[in-house]
Design a protein around this motif. Structure first.
Motif: not given
Length: 268
Positions: A24, A35-36, A39, A42-43, A46-47, A65, A76, A78
Motif C-alpha cells: 500500500r 486520495c480517491e 481514501n 493506494w495499491s 495499481d495507481h 506500507y 487529483t 487531496t
C-alpha cells in the motif's frame, strides 16, 4: 495512539521487499496526501502516478506500507494531514511517520558537521557520516501538554497564534535539553500562566507532526498562584467550570481528550 491501540497490528521493521500486490502507498504532492473518494491509501501496483523513490513506512495488519512524493498530480483529490486525523487515527499515525521519514531523508543528505554526504545504515532507520562517525535519526521533538484542574474547574488558555480559531486549550510546550517531562510541565505552566502545580501524573501521548512533535499528556492539580498570561505568548487564560466550557479542540486531539477524560471522571 489514543483510541485505536490494540485494534491493529503495527510493526516497524527496518526493511521490506519492493512493493508487490499486497503493498500500500501513501502519496504526497505539495505537502498534501493524494486520495480517491477520501481514501489516501493506494495499491502499490495499481495507481496512475509517477512516484519518486519509495520509503518503507512499516506493516499494518501484515500489509507493507510505503510513501513517496508525486511530481504531477493535477486534478487529483487531496487531503491535509490534519484532516486525515478525522478519518482514521491509525492512518494518521502512519502518515505522520511517512512525513517524518521523507523530511528526515531530505534534511540529512549531508553531515551538518563536515558537509560530507551521508549514507544509509543497513540495519536501522539512520543515516551516518563515516568521517565524523555521527548518526542522524528521524527527528522527534518531545512536548508536554497538561490539563490543570481545581475541582470542577479547569484552567484553559488561548495562544496568541490561535486566536483566529477561537479555541481555548490546555497548556503545552517543548521539553528542553536536560529536563524531565515533569520538570517541563512545571516550567511551562509557570512561564505561561504563573501558577503552581501538585500531583502531576502522566496520562497518554499522541504524535503531532507539525512538524515533528510527540505530545506527552499530563494531568496536574492547582497548588496556588494568580493567573498571569505570558506576554506575547498567551492571549488569555482563565478558570472555566466544567458545565460552562468555552470552545476547545476536538476529541481527536490529545488536548480535547484530556478535557473529555476529566469531564467523564468528574461525572462518574
Amino acid at each position: 495512539m489514543l483510541y485505536e491501540l490494540g485494534q491493529h497490528q503495527i510493526e516497524l521493521p527496518f526493511r521490506h521487499n519492493t512493493p508487490d500486490n499486497n503493498g500500500r502507498l501513501l502519496l504526497w504532492h505539495e505537502g498534501r496526501l493524494l486520495c480517491e473518494e477520501g481514501n489516501p491509501v493506494w495499491s502499490a501496483t495499481d495507481h496512475p502516478f509517477d512516484v519518486d523513490k519509495l520509503e518503507f513506512i512499516g506493516l499494518l495488519d501484515n500489509k507493507p506500507y510505503f510513501t513517496g512524493q508525486v511530481i504531477q498530480a493535477a486534478g487529483t483529490e487531496t487531503i491535509t494531514l490534519r484532516d486525515l486525523a478525522l478519518v482514521s487515527e491509525t492512518l494518521f499515525m502512519l502518515a505522520s511517520r511517512a512525513k517524518g521519514l521523507l523530511e528526515w531523508r531530505a534534511q540529512h543528505q549531508f553531515c551538518g558537521q563536515c558537509g560530507q554526504k551521508t549514507k544509509q545504515i543497513v540495519t536501522e532507520f539512520a543515516l551516518t557520516c563515516e568521517p565524523c562517525r555521527l548518526r542522524f535519526y528521524p527527528r522527534i521533538s518531545p512536548c508536554i501538554i497538561v490539563l490543570i484542574t481545581n475541582g470542577d474547574q479547569v484552567l484553559l488558555a488561548q495562544g496568541e497564534r490561535h486566536r483566529d480559531r477561537g479555541w481555548y486549550s490546555t497548556l503545552a510546550g517543548f521539553v528542553e535539553t536536560g529536563e524531565s517531562a515533569e520538570q517541563a510541565v512545571i516550567r511551562e505552566v509557570q512561564e505561561e500562566v504563573g501558577v503552581k502545580l501538585k500531583n502531576i501524573r502522566y496520562l497518554n501521548s499522541q504524535t503531532w507532526p507539525f512538524p515533528n512533535q510527540l505530545m506527552l499528556g499530563f494531568h496536574a492539580e492547582y497548588a496556588g498562584g494568580e493567573i498571569t498570561p505570558q506576554v506575547g505568548e498567551i492571549a488569555d487564560a482563565a478558570w472555566f467550570k466544567l458545565d460552562d466550557l468555552p470552545k476547545y479542540p476536538p476529541n481527536l486531539t490529545i488536548a480535547g481528550w484530556l478535557i473529555q477524560s476529566y469531564l467523564k471522571e468528574r461525572q462518574s
